[in-house]
Write a protein that holds these residues in place. Structure first.
Motif, PDB file in Angstrom:
ATOM      1  N   CYS A 123      11.684  -3.609  -1.887  1.00  0.00           N
ATOM      2  CA  CYS A 123      10.565  -3.694  -2.847  1.00  0.00           C
ATOM      3  C   CYS A 123       9.748  -2.407  -2.909  1.00  0.00           C
ATOM      4  O   CYS A 123       9.401  -1.942  -4.005  1.00  0.00           O
ATOM      5  N   THR A 124       9.432  -1.812  -1.766  1.00  0.00           N
ATOM      6  CA  THR A 124       8.586  -0.614  -1.771  1.00  0.00           C
ATOM      7  C   THR A 124       9.226   0.509  -2.585  1.00  0.00           C
ATOM      8  O   THR A 124       8.573   1.150  -3.397  1.00  0.00           O
ATOM      9  N   LYS A 128       7.555   0.709  -6.196  1.00  0.00           N
ATOM     10  CA  LYS A 128       6.468   1.679  -6.058  1.00  0.00           C
ATOM     11  C   LYS A 128       6.975   3.117  -6.090  1.00  0.00           C
ATOM     12  O   LYS A 128       6.595   3.896  -6.942  1.00  0.00           O
ATOM     13  N   CYS A 215       2.241 -10.295   0.387  1.00  0.00           N
ATOM     14  CA  CYS A 215       3.265  -9.323   0.772  1.00  0.00           C
ATOM     15  C   CYS A 215       4.316 -10.087   1.577  1.00  0.00           C
ATOM     16  O   CYS A 215       3.999 -11.072   2.248  1.00  0.00           O
ATOM     17  N   ILE A 216       5.544  -9.645   1.536  1.00  0.00           N
ATOM     18  CA  ILE A 216       6.583 -10.301   2.334  1.00  0.00           C
ATOM     19  C   ILE A 216       6.286 -10.186   3.824  1.00  0.00           C
ATOM     20  O   ILE A 216       6.859 -10.911   4.628  1.00  0.00           O
ATOM     21  N   ASN A 217       5.410  -9.251   4.197  1.00  0.00           N
ATOM     22  CA  ASN A 217       5.057  -9.059   5.609  1.00  0.00           C
ATOM     23  C   ASN A 217       3.689  -9.607   5.946  1.00  0.00           C
ATOM     24  O   ASN A 217       3.089  -9.190   6.931  1.00  0.00           O
ATOM     25  N   CYS A 310       6.062  -2.671   6.781  1.00  0.00           N
ATOM     26  CA  CYS A 310       5.202  -2.346   5.661  1.00  0.00           C
ATOM     27  C   CYS A 310       4.566  -0.981   5.869  1.00  0.00           C
ATOM     28  O   CYS A 310       3.523  -0.696   5.337  1.00  0.00           O
TER      29      CYS A 310
HETATM   30  S1  SF4 Z   1       3.149  -4.773  -0.495  1.00  0.00           S
HETATM   31 FE1  SF4 Z   1       4.749  -5.865   0.665  1.00  0.00          FE
HETATM   32  S2  SF4 Z   1       5.908  -7.064  -0.851  1.00  0.00           S
HETATM   33 FE2  SF4 Z   1       4.715  -5.511  -1.973  1.00  0.00          FE
HETATM   34  S3  SF4 Z   1       6.087  -3.777  -2.258  1.00  0.00           S
HETATM   35 FE3  SF4 Z   1       4.928  -3.400  -0.360  1.00  0.00          FE
HETATM   36  S4  SF4 Z   1       6.179  -4.278   1.312  1.00  0.00           S
HETATM   37 FE4  SF4 Z   1       6.959  -5.099  -0.644  1.00  0.00          FE
END
Ligand code: SF4
Length: 330
Positions: A123-124, A128, A215-217, A310
């Motif tokens: 995802c990151t 992003k 967030c997944i974390n 993360c």
């Molecule tokens: S905040 Fe968490 S879920 Fe979102 S892009 Fe970053 S690691 Fe992935």
């Protein structure tokens, strides 16, 4: 040689403080960029508007587009899945949801047929780093200017970040600059106060970090807080789980459960789709978040001091202090 200064803004305290440093230093050719994951809280979008208006610095919004990759996946499913003998019911269910929704997070998961996890934290990069590079940084490269990428990273957030340099060269005239690397949290909030900028209001609503919600974390206590204060967020993830489940070859996809995750009942990868959804869905994780550590059957996730998940060195995701990760029995 001119220098183009790009500050990655997430709506969180650290990236905001970084922008405020750039402003205080009267940095020339300054632009702020926000990569919209589509999994942000509405208050973060409002906060970005506020920040823009309060500082006078326009914030460029970028977002990933997965339309072409979803189209490619459709073709793959129509041919390869059928050749592999995947049941027609599964093929048709996947094709029914393999349409771009325009929400980057959901489209990424539809395309992948799964949610990201700590071990597969795509995802990151996808949501992003890449949109920022492709839509903002790369168009500036090659014109002879130096590009300074300002990142709101602090050394005390994680081991990964502890040994980062304040400045390093990526190549092609692109440099990373981390002006608040040695700052602690009080200094970050002091920078807000000094510059007359309020922090994101989510910090005063029980959130330890600002970024994807969830967030997944995210931490166990944070998940409990999200469910309590923002039940609509849990409803949205529940809805996404049903869509991504359909796009998955095995018919199961849960927000917090990676495909290799373990549970007291055994490995997730050995369970049926129904079993996985029954024990590891977002609704189950929320129930678990209400229990004491070590408590009963919902104790699916473990707290971990390994915050690499993360802790992107790019500072693109605000690091959870102690990320919760999944499905290792305590
Ligand atoms: S905040 Fe968490 S879920 Fe979102 S892009 Fe970053 S690691 Fe992935």
């Amino acid at each position: 040689m001119n220098t183009q200064n790009i500050v990655s803004v997430s709506g969180g305290k650290d990236s905001t403080a970084t922008l405020l440093v750039a402003i205080a230093l009267e940095t020339e050719n300054l632009q702020a960029v926000f990569a919209d994951t589509g999994n942000e809280h509405d208050q973060t979008y409002l906060y970005l508007d506020y920040l823009e208006q309060r500082t006078g610095i326009p914030i460029t919004r970028v977002k990933a587009d997965f339309s072409r990759r979803i189209e490619g996946k459709r073709r793959f499913i129509e041919t390869k899945w059928r050749e592999q003998g995947i049941s027609e019911e599964v093929v048709l269910a996947a094709l029914a949801v393999l349409q771009p929704t325009g929400n980057p997070f959901l489209d990424l998961c539809i395309w992948k047929g799964r949610f990201p996890s700590r071990k597969a934290q795509f995802c990151t990069m996808e949501l992003k780093r890449d949109p920022m590079l492709e839509q903002v940084v790369m168009p500036l490269m090659g014109v002879g200017d130096m590009i300074m990428s300002w990142q709101g990273v602090r050394a005390d957030e994680s081991i990964n970040r502890r040994y980062l340099p304040e400045c390093d060269e990526v190549g092609g005239g692109l440099f990373n600059y981390r002006p608040i690397l040695k700052w602690n949290i009080p200094a970050v909030f002091e920078a807000h106060r000094y510059m007359g900028v309020k922090p994101n209001p989510l910090y005063s609503q029980g959130m330890g970090r600002v970024g994807c919600m969830p967030c997944i974390n995210c931490r166990k206590d944070e998940l409990r807080e999200i469910a309590l204060r923002f039940p609509e967020v849990i409803d949205r993830i529940d809805h996404w789980e049903r869509i991504v489940q359909q796009a998955s070859k095995r018919g199961a996809a849960t927000f917090f459960a990676g495909s290799n995750a373990k549970h007291p009942k055994g490995s997730i990868s050995d369970m049926t789709a129904l079993e996985v959804m029954e024990i590891a869905s977002i609704r189950q994780a929320v129930e678990w978040s209400k229990t004491a550590r070590g408590g009963i059957q919902y104790d699916l996730l473990s707290t971990s001091s390994d915050s690499t998940a993360c802790a992107s060195a790019y500072g693109l995701c605000e690091s959870a202090w102690e990320p919760v990760n999944i499905l290792e029995a305590v």
